[in-house]
Design a protein around this motif. Structure first.
Motif, short mmCIF file in Angstrom:
data_model
loop_
_atom_site.label_atom_id
_atom_site.label_comp_id
_atom_site.label_asym_id
_atom_site.label_seq_id
_atom_site.Cartn_x
_atom_site.Cartn_y
_atom_site.Cartn_z
N GLU A 27 79.28 76.41 63.17
CA GLU A 27 80.46 75.98 63.93
C GLU A 27 81.50 77.09 64.02
O GLU A 27 82.14 77.29 65.04
N GLN A 28 81.67 77.83 62.92
CA GLN A 28 82.63 78.92 62.92
C GLN A 28 82.13 80.09 63.78
O GLN A 28 82.91 80.73 64.47
N VAL A 29 80.83 80.35 63.76
CA VAL A 29 80.25 81.38 64.62
C VAL A 29 80.50 81.02 66.08
O VAL A 29 80.93 81.86 66.88
N VAL A 40 77.99 75.24 70.19
CA VAL A 40 77.18 75.25 68.99
C VAL A 40 75.70 75.30 69.36
O VAL A 40 74.91 76.01 68.72
N GLU A 55 82.83 79.14 67.30
CA GLU A 55 84.26 79.27 67.59
C GLU A 55 84.65 80.73 67.78
O GLU A 55 85.35 81.08 68.73
N GLN A 56 84.19 81.61 66.89
CA GLN A 56 84.55 83.03 66.99
C GLN A 56 84.00 83.68 68.26
O GLN A 56 84.64 84.54 68.85
N LEU A 99 78.63 82.82 57.73
CA LEU A 99 79.57 81.90 58.36
C LEU A 99 78.81 80.67 58.84
O LEU A 99 77.67 80.77 59.32
N PRO A 100 79.42 79.49 58.75
CA PRO A 100 78.77 78.29 59.28
C PRO A 100 78.61 78.40 60.80
O PRO A 100 79.39 79.07 61.48
N LEU A 144 76.90 87.22 62.14
CA LEU A 144 77.91 86.30 61.62
C LEU A 144 77.31 85.20 60.75
O LEU A 144 77.87 84.87 59.70
N HIS A 145 76.18 84.66 61.15
CA HIS A 145 75.61 83.54 60.40
C HIS A 145 74.75 84.00 59.23
O HIS A 145 74.97 83.60 58.09
#
Length: 180
Positions: free
Chosen positions: A138-140, A148, A142-143, A135-136, A129-130
């Motif tokens: 924070e979004q990783v 964090v 969250e998903q 993806l940032p 994901l990163h």
């Protein structure tokens, strides 16, 4: 073995009785369930599960005239439930099969999959994901439903694993192309 007067001996006897019951009935029940399922592996699985359930209830089941009947009934119910589940799954796959798009496995996708095989399973989604999908953090987090700090730690460990892999085998760490 000496008889234990504090009551523990009864528990030991119950376990020993269960082991004897298991040894005497297991092969016979697997043979019977093989006839139901048509699969030796599935027959062994459901009989084993039925015995596990019987062990949990052994003080009550051992009082039955024929405890094996209880275990057989449970094993048959488990087998029938499994057959129904597999039929529902097969029917769903048949309905969706013609509509299912083929996966897009480009050479790059295959290289990424090969690279990810070299890091522990719990680090793979973070790295994908990163680092691959950009993806940032924070979004990783969250998903994946992770803090964090956990994402950062897994990402650092995954990168360190890959760096060690590259250092040990620069040509074989990924593909022959040498791209991540």
């Amino acid at each position: 073995m000496e008889h234990d007067s504090d009551g523990d001996g009864g528990q030991q006897g119950g376990v020993r009785d269960f082991e004897e019951f298991y040894q005497s009935a297991y092969a016979r029940l697997v043979g019977q369930l093989f006839s139901v399922t048509g699969s030796l592996e599935q027959a062994e699985d459901v009989v084993q599960e039925a015995f596990i359930r019987a062990l949990d209830r052994w003080p009550r089941i051992q009082t039955y005239d024929v405890p094996e009947l209880w275990v057989r009934r449970v094993a048959i119910n488990l087998a029938v439930s499994e057959i129904r589940r597999l039929r529902r799954r097969a029917a769903a796959l048949l309905r969706l099969g013609a509509q299912r798009p083929l996966p897009h496995l480009t050479p790059q996708t295959l290289e990424v999959a090969e690279m990810l095989r070299h890091v522990p399973m719990n680090q793979r989604p973070v790295l994908l994901l990163h680092d691959v999908l950009d993806l940032p953090i924070e979004q990783v987090a969250e998903q994946l439903g992770l803090p964090v700090s956990t994402v950062r730690g897994r990402l650092a460990r995954a990168r360190a694993n890959l760096a060690r892999r590259f250092a040990a085998d620069p040509e074989g760490a990924l593909s022959h192309h040498g791209r991540p």
